[in-house]
Design a protein around this motif. Structure first.
Motif, PDB file in Angstrom:
ATOM      1  N   ILE A 149      34.654  25.667  31.896  1.00  0.00           N
ATOM      2  CA  ILE A 149      35.675  25.867  32.922  1.00  0.00           C
ATOM      3  C   ILE A 149      35.145  26.966  33.840  1.00  0.00           C
ATOM      4  CG2 ILE A 149      38.071  26.488  33.370  1.00  0.00           C
ATOM      5  CD1 ILE A 149      37.685  23.938  31.647  1.00  0.00           C
ATOM      6  N   ILE A 150      35.110  26.689  35.126  1.00  0.00           N
ATOM      7  CA  ILE A 150      34.581  27.662  36.080  1.00  0.00           C
ATOM      8  C   ILE A 150      35.708  28.082  37.014  1.00  0.00           C
ATOM      9  CG2 ILE A 150      32.854  28.083  37.872  1.00  0.00           C
ATOM     10  CD1 ILE A 150      31.282  25.718  36.572  1.00  0.00           C
ATOM     11  N   LEU A 151      35.982  29.397  37.020  1.00  0.00           N
ATOM     12  CA  LEU A 151      37.019  29.957  37.884  1.00  0.00           C
ATOM     13  C   LEU A 151      36.359  30.591  39.101  1.00  0.00           C
ATOM     14  CD1 LEU A 151      39.411  31.844  35.432  1.00  0.00           C
ATOM     15  CD2 LEU A 151      39.719  29.581  36.419  1.00  0.00           C
ATOM     16  N   HIS A 152      36.891  30.290  40.261  1.00  0.00           N
ATOM     17  CA  HIS A 152      36.482  30.929  41.507  1.00  0.00           C
ATOM     18  C   HIS A 152      37.712  31.662  42.021  1.00  0.00           C
ATOM     19  CE1 HIS A 152      32.733  28.570  42.035  1.00  0.00           C
ATOM     20  NE2 HIS A 152      33.390  27.707  41.278  1.00  0.00           N
ATOM     21  N   PHE A 153      37.634  32.979  41.999  1.00  0.00           N
ATOM     22  CA  PHE A 153      38.778  33.793  42.427  1.00  0.00           C
ATOM     23  C   PHE A 153      38.243  34.878  43.352  1.00  0.00           C
ATOM     24  CE2 PHE A 153      41.779  37.337  41.921  1.00  0.00           C
ATOM     25  CZ  PHE A 153      42.949  36.694  42.273  1.00  0.00           C
ATOM     26  N   GLY A 154      38.476  34.718  44.638  1.00  0.00           N
ATOM     27  CA  GLY A 154      37.913  35.655  45.599  1.00  0.00           C
ATOM     28  C   GLY A 154      36.397  35.622  45.495  1.00  0.00           C
ATOM     29  N   MET A 160      31.863  40.634  32.735  1.00  0.00           N
ATOM     30  CA  MET A 160      32.699  40.663  33.934  1.00  0.00           C
ATOM     31  C   MET A 160      33.715  41.780  33.790  1.00  0.00           C
ATOM     32  SD  MET A 160      35.076  37.630  35.495  1.00  0.00           S
ATOM     33  CE  MET A 160      36.724  38.127  35.043  1.00  0.00           C
ATOM     34  N   GLU A 161      33.768  42.649  34.776  1.00  0.00           N
ATOM     35  CA  GLU A 161      34.733  43.740  34.765  1.00  0.00           C
ATOM     36  C   GLU A 161      35.125  44.004  36.206  1.00  0.00           C
ATOM     37  OE1 GLU A 161      34.000  47.216  32.278  1.00  0.00           O
ATOM     38  OE2 GLU A 161      34.388  48.392  34.078  1.00  0.00           O
ATOM     39  N   HIS A 162      36.401  43.896  36.481  1.00  0.00           N
ATOM     40  CA  HIS A 162      36.884  44.117  37.836  1.00  0.00           C
ATOM     41  C   HIS A 162      38.161  44.947  37.790  1.00  0.00           C
ATOM     42  CE1 HIS A 162      34.210  41.415  40.012  1.00  0.00           C
ATOM     43  NE2 HIS A 162      34.260  40.654  38.933  1.00  0.00           N
ATOM     44  N   LYS A 163      38.265  45.823  38.748  1.00  0.00           N
ATOM     45  CA  LYS A 163      39.486  46.604  38.922  1.00  0.00           C
ATOM     46  C   LYS A 163      40.336  45.828  39.923  1.00  0.00           C
ATOM     47  CE  LYS A 163      41.021  51.205  40.271  1.00  0.00           C
ATOM     48  NZ  LYS A 163      40.564  52.503  40.788  1.00  0.00           N
ATOM     49  N   MET A 164      41.494  45.365  39.473  1.00  0.00           N
ATOM     50  CA  MET A 164      42.341  44.526  40.309  1.00  0.00           C
ATOM     51  C   MET A 164      43.682  45.187  40.556  1.00  0.00           C
ATOM     52  SD  MET A 164      41.802  40.728  38.781  1.00  0.00           S
ATOM     53  CE  MET A 164      40.305  39.845  39.131  1.00  0.00           C
ATOM     54  N   THR A 165      44.227  44.915  41.725  1.00  0.00           N
ATOM     55  CA  THR A 165      45.594  45.355  41.991  1.00  0.00           C
ATOM     56  C   THR A 165      46.545  44.472  41.198  1.00  0.00           C
ATOM     57  OG1 THR A 165      45.892  43.852  43.845  1.00  0.00           O
ATOM     58  CG2 THR A 165      44.944  46.020  44.340  1.00  0.00           C
ATOM     59  N   LEU A 166      47.770  44.908  41.075  1.00  0.00           N
ATOM     60  CA  LEU A 166      48.755  44.097  40.345  1.00  0.00           C
ATOM     61  C   LEU A 166      48.955  42.754  41.032  1.00  0.00           C
ATOM     62  CD1 LEU A 166      51.513  46.605  39.207  1.00  0.00           C
ATOM     63  CD2 LEU A 166      49.647  45.602  37.894  1.00  0.00           C
ATOM     64  N   CYS A 167      48.922  42.754  42.347  1.00  0.00           N
ATOM     65  CA  CYS A 167      49.061  41.504  43.088  1.00  0.00           C
ATOM     66  C   CYS A 167      47.924  40.547  42.749  1.00  0.00           C
ATOM     67  CB  CYS A 167      49.106  41.800  44.575  1.00  0.00           C
ATOM     68  SG  CYS A 167      49.525  40.383  45.572  1.00  0.00           S
ATOM     69  N   GLU A 168      46.700  41.062  42.657  1.00  0.00           N
ATOM     70  CA  GLU A 168      45.558  40.214  42.283  1.00  0.00           C
ATOM     71  C   GLU A 168      45.694  39.699  40.852  1.00  0.00           C
ATOM     72  OE1 GLU A 168      41.914  41.987  44.970  1.00  0.00           O
ATOM     73  OE2 GLU A 168      42.519  43.124  43.186  1.00  0.00           O
ATOM     74  N   VAL A 169      46.194  40.534  39.966  1.00  0.00           N
ATOM     75  CA  VAL A 169      46.385  40.104  38.573  1.00  0.00           C
ATOM     76  C   VAL A 169      47.397  38.954  38.526  1.00  0.00           C
ATOM     77  CG1 VAL A 169      47.258  40.798  36.306  1.00  0.00           C
ATOM     78  CG2 VAL A 169      45.729  42.318  37.574  1.00  0.00           C
ATOM     79  N   ILE A 170      48.464  39.065  39.288  1.00  0.00           N
ATOM     80  CA  ILE A 170      49.474  38.003  39.326  1.00  0.00           C
ATOM     81  C   ILE A 170      48.865  36.718  39.892  1.00  0.00           C
ATOM     82  CG2 ILE A 170      51.640  37.278  40.420  1.00  0.00           C
ATOM     83  CD1 ILE A 170      52.485  40.287  40.229  1.00  0.00           C
ATOM     84  N   GLN A 171      48.058  36.847  40.923  1.00  0.00           N
ATOM     85  CA  GLN A 171      47.413  35.659  41.515  1.00  0.00           C
ATOM     86  C   GLN A 171      46.398  35.042  40.552  1.00  0.00           C
ATOM     87  OE1 GLN A 171      45.969  37.673  44.961  1.00  0.00           O
ATOM     88  NE2 GLN A 171      47.813  37.251  46.165  1.00  0.00           N
ATOM     89  N   LEU A 172      45.652  35.887  39.834  1.00  0.00           N
ATOM     90  CA  LEU A 172      44.704  35.382  38.838  1.00  0.00           C
ATOM     91  C   LEU A 172      45.457  34.711  37.695  1.00  0.00           C
ATOM     92  CD1 LEU A 172      41.823  35.078  37.790  1.00  0.00           C
ATOM     93  CD2 LEU A 172      42.029  37.372  36.791  1.00  0.00           C
ATOM     94  N   ARG A 173      46.569  35.297  37.297  1.00  0.00           N
ATOM     95  CA  ARG A 173      47.385  34.706  36.227  1.00  0.00           C
ATOM     96  C   ARG A 173      47.870  33.316  36.634  1.00  0.00           C
ATOM     97  NH1 ARG A 173      52.372  37.986  33.653  1.00  0.00           N
ATOM     98  NH2 ARG A 173      50.653  39.179  32.773  1.00  0.00           N
ATOM     99  N   GLU A 174      48.285  33.178  37.884  1.00  0.00           N
ATOM    100  CA  GLU A 174      48.736  31.869  38.381  1.00  0.00           C
ATOM    101  C   GLU A 174      47.595  30.856  38.299  1.00  0.00           C
ATOM    102  OE1 GLU A 174      49.630  31.780  42.540  1.00  0.00           O
ATOM    103  OE2 GLU A 174      50.558  29.811  42.429  1.00  0.00           O
ATOM    104  N   LEU A 175      46.393  31.258  38.698  1.00  0.00           N
ATOM    105  CA  LEU A 175      45.243  30.358  38.651  1.00  0.00           C
ATOM    106  C   LEU A 175      44.892  29.984  37.209  1.00  0.00           C
ATOM    107  CD1 LEU A 175      42.906  28.888  40.075  1.00  0.00           C
ATOM    108  CD2 LEU A 175      41.620  31.028  39.953  1.00  0.00           C
ATOM    109  N   VAL A 176      44.874  30.960  36.333  1.00  0.00           N
ATOM    110  CA  VAL A 176      44.503  30.710  34.935  1.00  0.00           C
ATOM    111  C   VAL A 176      45.551  29.816  34.262  1.00  0.00           C
ATOM    112  CG1 VAL A 176      44.245  31.837  32.687  1.00  0.00           C
ATOM    113  CG2 VAL A 176      43.105  32.784  34.698  1.00  0.00           C
ATOM    114  N   ASN A 177      46.815  30.099  34.465  1.00  0.00           N
ATOM    115  CA  ASN A 177      47.856  29.291  33.830  1.00  0.00           C
ATOM    116  C   ASN A 177      47.915  27.884  34.435  1.00  0.00           C
ATOM    117  OD1 ASN A 177      48.702  31.137  31.888  1.00  0.00           O
ATOM    118  ND2 ASN A 177      50.027  32.181  33.342  1.00  0.00           N
ATOM    119  N   GLY A 178      47.686  27.756  35.730  1.00  0.00           N
ATOM    120  CA  GLY A 178      47.627  26.428  36.335  1.00  0.00           C
ATOM    121  C   GLY A 178      46.457  25.617  35.800  1.00  0.00           C
ATOM    122  N   THR A 179      45.331  26.286  35.606  1.00  0.00           N
ATOM    123  CA  THR A 179      44.155  25.626  35.030  1.00  0.00           C
ATOM    124  C   THR A 179      44.451  25.161  33.610  1.00  0.00           C
ATOM    125  OG1 THR A 179      42.685  26.962  36.391  1.00  0.00           O
ATOM    126  CG2 THR A 179      41.736  25.943  34.418  1.00  0.00           C
TER     127      THR A 179
END
Length: 115
Positions: free
Chosen positions: A24-29, A75-94
């Motif tokens: 599974i390949i995620l592209h996020f930003g 992989m290590e990234h410092k994300m804002t809460l908004c980015e975490v929510i957007q990543l969560r949406e992508l991961v859960n949709g996947t």
């Protein structure tokens, strides 16, 4: 021959399943992460365990960001809460797309056996 099938997309990213590598390949930003299915499920568990609700109401500066790590991918990234929510949406949709594809495959495969 197309070996990558899109699973899910949002305004901030998309995910594909690679048939050649079974990943599974995620592209996020700017992030591109390739997961074996078990690693993806562990990553999903980690993302969903982040307590967004308490961080929203915490007024400290540390609560505005979250370090997202995937040790096997370095992989290590410092994300804002908004980015975490957007990543969560992508991961859960996947994850939903994987589950749906699996259920459809089971139904179609079992119907072929009945014919």
């Amino acid at each position: 021959m197309n070996t990558q099938n899109e699973l899910f997309s949002t305004a901030k990213g998309y995910s594909v399943q690679c048939d050649l590598t079974s990943r599974i390949i995620l592209h996020f930003g700017e992030i591109k992460a390739s997961f074996k299915i078990l690693d993806f499920l562990n990553f999903r568990r980690f993302i969903n365990s982040i307590d967004i609700h308490s961080k929203i109401f915490d007024l400290s500066d540390e609560s505005d960001y979250e370090f997202v790590e995937v040790p096997r991918l370095n992989m290590e990234h410092k994300m804002t809460l908004c980015e975490v929510i957007q990543l969560r949406e992508l991961v859960n949709g996947t994850h939903f797309a994987i589950e749906l594809n699996s259920m459809l495959h089971q139904v179609l495969f079992s119907e072929q056996e009945l014919v």
